[in-house]
Design an enzyme around this catalytic site. Structure first.
Site, PDB file in Angstrom:
ATOM      1  N   GLU A 150       0.832  -1.203   0.000  1.00  0.00           N
ATOM      2  CA  GLU A 150       0.000   0.000   0.000  1.00  0.00           C
ATOM      3  C   GLU A 150       0.864   1.250   0.000  1.00  0.00           C
ATOM      4  O   GLU A 150       1.911   1.297   0.648  1.00  0.00           O
ATOM      5  CB  GLU A 150      -0.909  -0.010   1.233  1.00  0.00           C
ATOM      6  CG  GLU A 150      -1.881   1.143   1.304  1.00  0.00           C
ATOM      7  CD  GLU A 150      -2.836   0.987   2.477  1.00  0.00           C
ATOM      8  OE1 GLU A 150      -3.075   1.991   3.165  1.00  0.00           O
ATOM      9  OE2 GLU A 150      -3.329  -0.129   2.713  1.00  0.00           O
ATOM     10  N   GLU A 154      -2.210  10.894   2.982  1.00  0.00           N
ATOM     11  CA  GLU A 154      -3.283  11.128   3.945  1.00  0.00           C
ATOM     12  C   GLU A 154      -3.228  12.558   4.466  1.00  0.00           C
ATOM     13  O   GLU A 154      -2.152  13.105   4.718  1.00  0.00           O
ATOM     14  CB  GLU A 154      -3.200  10.154   5.123  1.00  0.00           C
ATOM     15  CG  GLU A 154      -3.768   8.792   4.811  1.00  0.00           C
ATOM     16  CD  GLU A 154      -4.010   7.952   6.055  1.00  0.00           C
ATOM     17  OE1 GLU A 154      -4.641   6.895   5.911  1.00  0.00           O
ATOM     18  OE2 GLU A 154      -3.565   8.337   7.153  1.00  0.00           O
TER      19      GLU A 154
END
Length: 269
Positions: A150, A154
């Protein structure tokens, strides 16, 4: 047949084993169901990892061995729909409004969208205003099949002056801390549109802010490099139960929203 059932059972056991071994405070993208706070028991963690698997597999034809090589871009100012993205849950929280794609975070749920074509190498650029205020989290994610590699961008609403970059390899966080990238000279990223980008090649992962390279992760081998990527997804979620790092949402002042002006996806083939 019996062999198929045995194979499925062994797959389930491997997922359960993975779930029970995940470290504390691991976030798996922007799916709140995949946010593991406390290892209460293996059943709960198995549910989380199983949900993540089903969530990703439904986003495109996972039997495809190659990504679509045609670039894709959408300007929501002229778009009539966003059908190239599958809304994985809370579909009413994703809508076109005033020439923008609006992602709502309500007390009931946030929402996540997945690009419905596989992408294994390439670059994504998103022009966006993330959701504001304490507790809200806006995320852009490259991810793969479990145990998941991943790559994340963010934004935590409680800190409007910086954006975070992070990555996981086979579901584990290699670097314990995210890297933080200043928005200077922008004082509040939730009030203006900025371009958030990440790029995966065979040699490196690159993160960009407004076209400027802010971080590079070189490929030093599969044990530390998140190279097994199959999809791009993005969304907003409630980070109120994240041991404090995302803050807590005050629902008395209503819902929060992220706004996206455009998305550009360029596969590398």
């Amino acid at each position: 047949n019996s062999n198929m059932h045995i194979s499925k059972f062994l797959t389930f056991l491997s997922i359960a084993s993975l779930a029970s071994s995940l470290p504390l405070n691991v976030t798996v993208g922007c799916d709140p169901e995949a946010f593991i706070q406390i290892k209460k028991n293996s059943v709960a963690n198995t549910r989380v990892v199983s949900n993540m698997y089903n969530y990703q597999a439904s986003s495109f034809n996972s039997n495809s061995n190659s990504q679509v090589c045609q670039p894709f871009s959408i300007d929501f100012g002229s778009a009539t729909d966003f059908s190239m993205f599958d809304v994985e849950y809370c579909p009413n929280n994703a809508r076109l409004s005033n020439g923008l794609l609006q992602l709502d975070l309500t007390k009931e749920c946030g929402t996540t969208l997945i690009y419905n074509q596989p992408i294994r190498r390439g670059r994504v650029d998103v022009v966006m205003k993330p959701a504001p205020s304490s507790g809200s989290v806006t995320a852009l994610v490259f991810s793969g099949p479990p145990p998941s590699d991943e790559i994340d961008i963010e934004f935590v609403g409680r800190d409007p002056t910086q954006v975070q970059s992070m990555y996981f390899v086979k579901g584990s966080r290699i670097e314990l801390q995210s890297q933080f990238h200043s928005s200077f000279p922008v004082s509040d990223m939730t009030k203006v549109f900025n371009t958030y980008s990440f790029e995966l090649t065979d040699k490196a992962v690159n993160w960009f802010l407004n076209g400027d390279l802010v971080r590079t992760l070189p490929n030093k081998g599969s044990l530390t490099f998140p190279g097994d990527i199959t999809n791009f997804r993005f969304g907003v979620w409630d980070g109120s139960n994240t041991s404090g790092w995302a803050g807590t949402i005050d629902w008395s002042i209503g819902s929060r929203s992220a706004f996206i002006k455009s998305i550009s996806i360029k596969p590398y083939c």
